[in-house]
Scaffold this active site. Structure first.
Site, mmCIF file in Angstrom:
data_model
loop_
_atom_site.group_PDB
_atom_site.id
_atom_site.type_symbol
_atom_site.label_atom_id
_atom_site.label_comp_id
_atom_site.label_asym_id
_atom_site.label_seq_id
_atom_site.Cartn_x
_atom_site.Cartn_y
_atom_site.Cartn_z
ATOM 1 N N ASP A 39 0.833 -1.210 0.000
ATOM 2 C CA ASP A 39 0.000 0.000 0.000
ATOM 3 C C ASP A 39 0.867 1.260 0.000
ATOM 4 O OD1 ASP A 39 -1.992 -1.921 0.413
ATOM 5 O OD2 ASP A 39 -1.921 -1.648 2.587
ATOM 6 N N GLU A 218 -11.136 -0.095 -4.329
ATOM 7 C CA GLU A 218 -10.465 0.513 -3.186
ATOM 8 C C GLU A 218 -9.215 1.250 -3.649
ATOM 9 O OE1 GLU A 218 -9.506 -2.766 -0.627
ATOM 10 O OE2 GLU A 218 -7.769 -3.380 -1.814
#
Length: 344
Positions: A39, A218
């Protein structure tokens, strides 16, 4: 569910200052750039430093490193800014941090849930910590609060950006009444954790490549180029099926109007078996020392995973250059194999 923005990149980062060119013999970036950091968010700030944060495999802390060069991030010392608490809603998994300078304060968004096991650990909500000084590496960080949205549901992957003088937040959330794990939303901000208007739902995962394993949209990331806003996002389960989609809007469009955004019908970045790179996603954007665009993302370099992919630690931070097609849209190509990064 995110495996982190999480991500901001506007028109070549207007705050960038000039940096000296890399001298002869200086290290060139290699992939993976940083191991076991998922991430990943990398950006170049106006102070000339590259900053990087990301999820750690233990999901227990917020970290930050910086370097004068992209390659230097590989070995840059990493500072622990904050650790999860012993009890309560911030005691479990810590996911997908993202750093932003908002109204003169360093803010780090992240997603967190409670400890204790069972389904409750996935009671994930977006929170933020704030730095008490101008240097995020040396200042003291404390909890600022929780993001409030119209629904008290699973939400994460917040990114913030300024467009035509208005600061926005984009994030992923499960909306009651919609049978998905997460959709993408956008709203203007009144404060770092307060929405200034009712959010707009931008997209729901419905296409075959968005619903493999889980129904997921997302990790939004913004790229402003060629008179348009491109919002990349990640879809499907967090194994080799994970991939990137993209929404596109005209720069002069009303970004709060979902009709202003067009979804790519196919993934814009996906697993490359030829290069042995699997599940690329959760990206951000930055530029190299010469101002050339870089895609930042995480991926594994093997396909087989034992158990839950979220607990496989080897999602590594990777970077690569990309180019633009004749119509001005980004062409990310395929994930590059391990080794020195080249130009697009």
């Amino acid at each position: 569910m995110t495996d982190p923005s999480r991500r901001l990149f506007l028109a070549g980062a207007a705050a960038i200052v000039a940096a000296p060119a890399i001298g002869k013999g200086a290290a060139a970036p290699r992939n993976p750039l940083v191991r076991r950091r998922a991430d990943a968010q990398v950006f170049r700030h106006g102070d000339g430093w590259y900053y990087m944060t990301g999820s750690v495999p233990e999901y227990d802390r917020l970290v930050l490193r910086r370097s004068r060069t992209i390659a230097g991030l590989s070995t840059a010392p990493e500072k622990v800014l904050w650790r999860h608490l012993s009890t309560g809603p911030l005691s479990g998994f810590i996911w997908a941090p993202e750093l932003h300078l908002i109204d003169g304060r360093w803010i780090m968004y992240f997603a967190a849930g409670p400890s204790g096991g069972g389904e409750d650990v996935f009671r994930i909500r977006t929170h933020a910590v704030v730095c008490d000084g101008p240097d995020p590496m040396t200042g003291k960080w404390s909890v600022l609060g929780q993001l409030r949205t119209p629904w008290d549901t699973f939400n994460l992957d917040s990114t913030s950006f300024v467009h035509r003088g208005t600061r926005y937040l984009a994030w992923a959330q499960r909306e009651p009444g919609i049978d998905t794990n997460s959709n993408l939303y956008i709203a203007p901000l009144a404060t770092p954790l307060t929405l200034a208007a009712k959010p707009t739902r931008l997209t729901v995962p419905t296409l075959p490549w968005e619903v493999r394993g889980f129904k997921v949209a997302e990790a939004p990331a913004i790229l402003a180029r060629n008179g348009r806003l491109f919002m990349t996002y990640s879809a499907s389960a967090t194994d080799a099926r994970y991939c990137m989609g993209m929404l596109t809007a005209r720069d002069d469009a009303d970004v709060m109007d979902p009709a202003a955004w067009t979804k790519s019908p196919v993934p814009v970045f996906a697993t490359s078996t030829a290069h042995a790179i699997y599940g690329p996603g959760h990206n951000s954007f930055t530029v190299d020392e010469r101002g050339r665009d870089l895609l930042v993302y995480h991926a594994r370099d093997y396909e087989k995973i034992d158990g839950d992919p979220l607990f496989d630690p080897n999602r590594h931070t990777r970077v690569q250059h990309f180019r633009y097609r004749a119509d001005g849209t980004p062409d990310f190509g395929a994930p590059a194999a391990n080794g020195p990064i080249g130009t697009a």
